[in-house]
Design a protein around this motif. Structure first.
Motif, mmCIF file in Angstrom:
data_model
loop_
_atom_site.group_PDB
_atom_site.id
_atom_site.type_symbol
_atom_site.label_atom_id
_atom_site.label_comp_id
_atom_site.label_asym_id
_atom_site.label_seq_id
_atom_site.Cartn_x
_atom_site.Cartn_y
_atom_site.Cartn_z
ATOM 1 N N ALA A 111 39.448 34.153 36.907
ATOM 2 C CA ALA A 111 38.210 34.609 37.533
ATOM 3 C C ALA A 111 37.582 33.631 38.522
ATOM 4 O O ALA A 111 36.840 34.056 39.400
ATOM 5 C CB ALA A 111 37.181 34.958 36.462
ATOM 6 N N LYS A 112 37.866 32.363 38.436
ATOM 7 C CA LYS A 112 37.212 31.393 39.324
ATOM 8 C C LYS A 112 38.253 30.410 39.852
ATOM 9 O O LYS A 112 38.382 29.301 39.349
ATOM 10 C CB LYS A 112 36.093 30.661 38.597
ATOM 11 N N VAL A 113 38.950 30.827 40.906
ATOM 12 C CA VAL A 113 39.987 29.999 41.512
ATOM 13 C C VAL A 113 39.557 29.621 42.927
ATOM 14 O O VAL A 113 39.216 30.506 43.724
ATOM 15 C CB VAL A 113 41.332 30.751 41.562
ATOM 16 N N PRO A 114 39.525 28.322 43.278
ATOM 17 C CA PRO A 114 39.165 27.930 44.644
ATOM 18 C C PRO A 114 40.140 28.521 45.665
ATOM 19 O O PRO A 114 41.354 28.495 45.460
ATOM 20 C CB PRO A 114 39.256 26.400 44.612
ATOM 21 N N ALA A 115 39.618 29.045 46.759
ATOM 22 C CA ALA A 115 40.450 29.685 47.771
ATOM 23 C C ALA A 115 41.190 28.652 48.613
ATOM 24 O O ALA A 115 40.566 27.755 49.187
ATOM 25 C CB ALA A 115 39.591 30.560 48.678
ATOM 26 N N ALA A 126 34.723 30.351 52.893
ATOM 27 C CA ALA A 126 35.043 28.950 53.148
ATOM 28 C C ALA A 126 36.150 28.481 52.205
ATOM 29 O O ALA A 126 36.246 28.943 51.056
ATOM 30 C CB ALA A 126 33.802 28.079 52.967
ATOM 31 N N GLU A 127 36.971 27.584 52.690
ATOM 32 C CA GLU A 127 38.005 27.012 51.838
ATOM 33 C C GLU A 127 37.364 26.386 50.606
ATOM 34 O O GLU A 127 36.368 25.671 50.697
ATOM 35 C CB GLU A 127 38.797 25.953 52.603
ATOM 36 N N GLY A 128 37.892 26.691 49.442
ATOM 37 C CA GLY A 128 37.343 26.172 48.192
ATOM 38 C C GLY A 128 36.354 27.089 47.519
ATOM 39 O O GLY A 128 36.025 26.893 46.343
ATOM 40 N N ASP A 129 35.852 28.108 48.248
ATOM 41 C CA ASP A 129 34.972 29.092 47.606
ATOM 42 C C ASP A 129 35.750 29.808 46.498
ATOM 43 O O ASP A 129 36.963 29.977 46.576
ATOM 44 C CB ASP A 129 34.476 30.126 48.619
ATOM 45 N N LEU A 130 35.028 30.249 45.473
ATOM 46 C CA LEU A 130 35.691 30.835 44.306
ATOM 47 C C LEU A 130 36.212 32.249 44.577
ATOM 48 O O LEU A 130 35.572 33.036 45.286
ATOM 49 C CB LEU A 130 34.743 30.852 43.112
ATOM 50 N N CYS A 131 37.363 32.535 43.979
ATOM 51 C CA CYS A 131 37.983 33.855 44.087
ATOM 52 C C CYS A 131 38.433 34.337 42.714
ATOM 53 O O CYS A 131 38.609 33.543 41.781
ATOM 54 C CB CYS A 131 39.222 33.799 44.991
ATOM 55 N N VAL A 132 38.617 35.638 42.614
ATOM 56 C CA VAL A 132 39.308 36.237 41.472
ATOM 57 C C VAL A 132 40.757 36.438 41.900
ATOM 58 O O VAL A 132 41.037 37.185 42.842
ATOM 59 C CB VAL A 132 38.673 37.575 41.069
ATOM 60 N N ARG A 133 41.668 35.763 41.226
ATOM 61 C CA ARG A 133 43.092 35.858 41.580
ATOM 62 C C ARG A 133 43.846 36.591 40.471
ATOM 63 O O ARG A 133 43.723 36.244 39.296
ATOM 64 C CB ARG A 133 43.696 34.463 41.773
ATOM 65 N N THR A 134 44.616 37.592 40.872
ATOM 66 C CA THR A 134 45.417 38.359 39.911
ATOM 67 C C THR A 134 46.861 38.396 40.381
ATOM 68 O O THR A 134 47.135 38.767 41.521
ATOM 69 C CB THR A 134 44.895 39.794 39.763
ATOM 70 N N THR A 135 47.767 38.004 39.501
ATOM 71 C CA THR A 135 49.194 38.088 39.814
ATOM 72 C C THR A 135 49.795 39.296 39.098
ATOM 73 O O THR A 135 49.418 39.609 37.967
ATOM 74 C CB THR A 135 49.937 36.812 39.386
ATOM 75 N N TYR A 136 50.705 39.973 39.780
ATOM 76 C CA TYR A 136 51.319 41.184 39.259
ATOM 77 C C TYR A 136 52.838 41.088 39.300
ATOM 78 O O TYR A 136 53.408 40.520 40.244
ATOM 79 C CB TYR A 136 50.922 42.402 40.101
ATOM 80 N N THR A 149 50.307 38.939 44.556
ATOM 81 C CA THR A 149 49.191 38.072 44.179
ATOM 82 C C THR A 149 47.971 38.502 44.971
ATOM 83 O O THR A 149 47.979 38.481 46.202
ATOM 84 C CB THR A 149 49.493 36.590 44.465
ATOM 85 N N SER A 150 46.929 38.933 44.270
ATOM 86 C CA SER A 150 45.718 39.482 44.880
ATOM 87 C C SER A 150 44.562 38.490 44.775
ATOM 88 O O SER A 150 44.401 37.816 43.760
ATOM 89 C CB SER A 150 45.341 40.795 44.169
ATOM 90 N N TRP A 151 43.758 38.425 45.841
ATOM 91 C CA TRP A 151 42.582 37.554 45.881
ATOM 92 C C TRP A 151 41.360 38.364 46.297
ATOM 93 O O TRP A 151 41.401 39.101 47.276
ATOM 94 C CB TRP A 151 42.776 36.441 46.908
ATOM 95 N N GLU A 152 40.273 38.240 45.525
ATOM 96 C CA GLU A 152 38.991 38.855 45.882
ATOM 97 C C GLU A 152 37.896 37.798 45.823
ATOM 98 O O GLU A 152 37.907 36.956 44.924
ATOM 99 C CB GLU A 152 38.654 39.991 44.911
ATOM 100 N N PRO A 153 36.941 37.823 46.757
ATOM 101 C CA PRO A 153 35.837 36.853 46.703
ATOM 102 C C PRO A 153 35.052 37.014 45.403
ATOM 103 O O PRO A 153 34.593 38.118 45.091
ATOM 104 C CB PRO A 153 34.980 37.215 47.920
#
Length: 251
Positions: A111-115, A126-136, A149-153
């Motif tokens: 739920a909280k992965v730096p971009a 911005a680089e380092g802002d948190l993202c929700v990352r999901t791998t499928y 691999t999906s990324w959402e702000p």
């Protein structure tokens, strides 16, 4: 007459052995070093020949096991279409059902992965802002056929019922339908496909040979305001799947 490249000479020889029945479907090929010695070429020449035959579905690589003559089968047809997304069901499951196969997937969300820099640029943060990352990992009748691999702000969905793409009341509903639940209308999607060689990790997950060809799709969904709401890296092995793009025409 221009001499045939060495790897194509190996391709022809391997195909002849398969066509003559010397190697049957399911048979394991001799090691790459053995073939290189037999044909008096380097290992890289044999690797290139095998990669071409794998991309054509004639051979298949099995991680940690070797290269085998592939069982005759059609490549899976994967349709890329925004219209299919809007129908609500999983486009992947619809594709598999149309082929008489069972489509399924496994996922893992953080739920909280730096971009990273590239992802930040693609989704306008911005680089380092948190993202929700999901791998499928996607499967057809239990066999892996696609990775994503999906990324959402994180700031976009934090505190909402759609924070986790594969959790909560809207689990697995897809980007378009999940965003609609929080008042965001997705208007269009941009995809950038390009060929490349598979990474070692991807080869292991997909059960294909290292160095095989894949199509890498960079996909980004945009809202009606032009804001990126999700981006993903989709990996499709050329030997297992064919990609078809369905483009609507507005009259």
């Amino acid at each position: 007459m221009r001499e045939q490249p060495p790897y194509l000479r190996i391709v022809d020889a391997l195909q002849q052995r398969i066509a003559s029945g010397q190697w049957a479907p399911g048979d394991r090929l001799p090691s790459r070093s053995h073939l290189a010695q037999e044909f008096s070429v380097g290992d890289n020449v044999v690797r290139r020949a095998q990669e071409l035959l794998i991309s054509q579905g004639i051979l298949e690589g099995r991680a940690g096991s070797g290269t085998y003559v592939a069982e005759p089968r059609q490549r899976l047809r994967l349709v890329r279409s925004q219209a299919r997304e809007e129908r609500g069901a999983s486009p992947f499951q619809a594709d598999m059902a149309g082929l008489g196969k069972r489509g399924s997937w496994e996922s893992h969300t953080e739920a909280k992965v730096p971009a990273p820099a590239e992802i930040a640029t693609r989704i306008g943060i911005a680089e380092g802002d948190l993202c929700v990352r999901t791998t499928y990992e996607y499967f057809a009748n239990g066999k892996p056929v696609q990775l994503s691999t999906s990324w959402e702000p994180y700031a976009l969905t934090a505190g909402t019922v759609v924070l986790l793409p594969e959790g909560g009341p809207h689990a697995g509903a897809g980007v378009v339908n999940r965003m609609a639940e929080i008042g965001i209308t997705v208007s269009h999607v941009v995809e950038q496909p390009e060929p490349r060689h598979v990474t070692d990790e991807e080869a292991s997950l997909l059960g294909i040979q290292r160095g095989s060809l894949v199509t890498h799709i960079r996909r980004t969904y945009f809202s009606t305001e032009g804001r990126p709401v999700e981006t993903a890296d989709i990996v499709v092995p050329a030997s297992l799947c064919e990609l078809v793009y369905e483009v609507p025409i507005n009259s």
